[in-house]
Design an enzyme around this catalytic site. Structure first.
Site, PDB file in Angstrom:
ATOM      1  N   GLY A  85       0.823  -1.201   0.000  1.00 44.77           N
ATOM      2  CA  GLY A  85       0.000   0.000   0.000  1.00 44.77           C
ATOM      3  C   GLY A  85       0.863   1.260   0.000  1.00 44.77           C
ATOM      4  N   TRP A 160       5.168  -1.612  -1.025  1.00 49.03           N
ATOM      5  CA  TRP A 160       5.492  -0.767   0.117  1.00 49.03           C
ATOM      6  C   TRP A 160       6.026  -1.615   1.263  1.00 49.03           C
ATOM      7  CZ3 TRP A 160       6.880   3.107   2.942  1.00 49.03           C
ATOM      8  CH2 TRP A 160       6.630   3.095   4.321  1.00 49.03           C
ATOM      9  N   ASP A 324       6.342  -5.751 -14.165  1.00 45.22           N
ATOM     10  CA  ASP A 324       5.816  -4.949 -13.054  1.00 45.22           C
ATOM     11  C   ASP A 324       5.823  -3.485 -13.472  1.00 45.22           C
ATOM     12  OD1 ASP A 324       5.219  -3.619 -10.688  1.00 45.22           O
ATOM     13  OD2 ASP A 324       6.391  -4.995  -9.449  1.00 45.22           O
TER      14      ASP A 324
END
Length: 379
Positions: A85, A160, A324
């Site tokens: 996040g 994160w 990614d």
């Protein structure tokens, strides 16, 4: 929104769940091979689902109580799962990346997220009090002490969570033995600008980027100013006194990230996030909050800290999707190079056909092999 995607979202959500405005969420790319429903088989999969044998709320001060649970072997090697996040929270699935016979598995919802109190959806102002990287690092130490753990055998962090895992390991190097990192994010300004500010994702995801911008443009009274500060513009709406505005901004922001996170996007996952304010609001609020503040990290801090990790014998495994588009593979490469040059034991695996999400089978395979691979070093 493309009508077919809107219809699939509407059909998959429960009748009593009200979705926010989804016009600014990009449609998924075609999936003629049916990879969402029947993904490619990989040799290694998640461990079977297990229940927690302990859980609680830990008061860490500043009005925050962190929800945590413990599963696996009560006498096993302690390991910690750090969610992404920031703001995404944990789910029972997070336990399944670890061998439950070998590891004592600890999962924790970070400040403002998941089942921690307050959740940003319930108390926005309270959730942001002292919600910084140093505070989260200190929270991990409080949790370790609370659980009577001398040293984490393994810390696993994704996205994160990889940032936080590195920050913790560098701040408390004697309390960590090994790390598994997925979708590395070093909080370099180039990474933040690429993802949220200058349209770096436009090349591969033009619809998603255009809709991310379009929400701000269509709700702006000064587009010429706000177009130069999209993160600030999202923050202004997420802090609005109007609940509908907050929900719409969160939907546009989170929808953008979800639409570029996987090689095969599942509309049901978008529905899950959009239909649950306790997931949607913290995800958007905490992510923008941290991006605006540079993660409360000095520029280059996590790369500079590689030498200290090497000096303390940290062993690191990195798993990163080749495709990614949220956290660029170059971040994983830079980290691996810094660790290797410092003399640390590091393994980097780029996974073909995988994006950013830890639900993608190629990344699941790599992550579980990585946690399994640490067992010998931790015996």
């Amino acid at each position: 929104m493309h009508c077919a995607v809107a219809l699939s979202l509407a059909m998959s959500v429960k009748p009593d769940v009200k979705l926010p405005d989804l016009r600014y969420v990009s449609p998924a790319a075609s999936d003629a091979a049916g990879q969402v429903a029947s993904p490619a088989a990989y040799p290694t999969t998640l461990y079977p689902a297990i229940e927690a044998h302990a859980s609680g709320l830990l008061d860490v001060g500043d009005g925050h109580q962190l929800a945590y649970d413990v599963s696996g072997n009560p006498e096993g090697v302690p390991c910690l799962f750090l969610h992404g996040g920031p703001g995404a929270g944990c789910s029972p699935r997070c336990r399944q990346f670890f061998d439950p016979k070998f590891y004592r598995i600890v999962c924790v919802d970070q400040r403002g997220s998941g089942n921690s109190v307050p959740n940003a959806a319930d108390d926005l102002a309270g959730s942001l009090v002292e919600n910084t990287t140093p505070a989260l690092v200190a929270d991990i130490e409080r949790l370790r002490t609370h659980l009577g753990i001398e040293r984490w055998g393994l810390v696993l962090g994704g996205s994160w969570g990889s940032t936080l895992a590195l920050a913790y390991a560098q701040a408390h190097p004697t309390r960590v033995r090994t790390l598994v990192l997925r979708g590395v994010f070093l909080f370099g300004m180039d990474e933040v600008e690429y993802l949220f500010c200058n349209g770096g994702t436009y090349g591969q995801h033009p619809q998603a980027w255009d809709r991310y911008k379009a929400y701000i443009r269509d709700t702006s009274s000064n587009w010429e100013r706000e177009r130069t500060n999209l993160l600030g513009a999202y923050w202004a709406r997420l802090m609005s006194d109007d609940a509908a505005t907050r929900a719409a901004a969160a939907a546009a922001f989170v929808g953008y990230e979800l639409s570029i996170s996987k090689t095969f996007v599942d509309p049901a996952v978008i529905t899950e996030y959009m239909g649950n304010p306790k997931i949607l609001i913290p995800f958007a609020v905490m992510e923008v909050h941290y991006m605006l503040h540079g993660g409360w990290l000095r520029r280059g801090q996590l790369l500079d800290g590689a030498a200290g990790m090497a000096a303390h014998g940290h062993r690191v495994a990195i798993c990163h999707g080749r495709a990614d588009y949220v956290c660029q593979p170059q971040a994983a490469w830079r980290l691996a190079q810094a660790l290797e040059e410092a003399g640390a034991a590091v393994e980097l695996e780029f996974v073909a056909g995988a994006g950013h999400s830890d639900s993608e089978p190629g990344l699941v395979d790599a992550m579980v092999r990585a946690t399994d691979g640490m067992r010998e070093a931790l015996k």
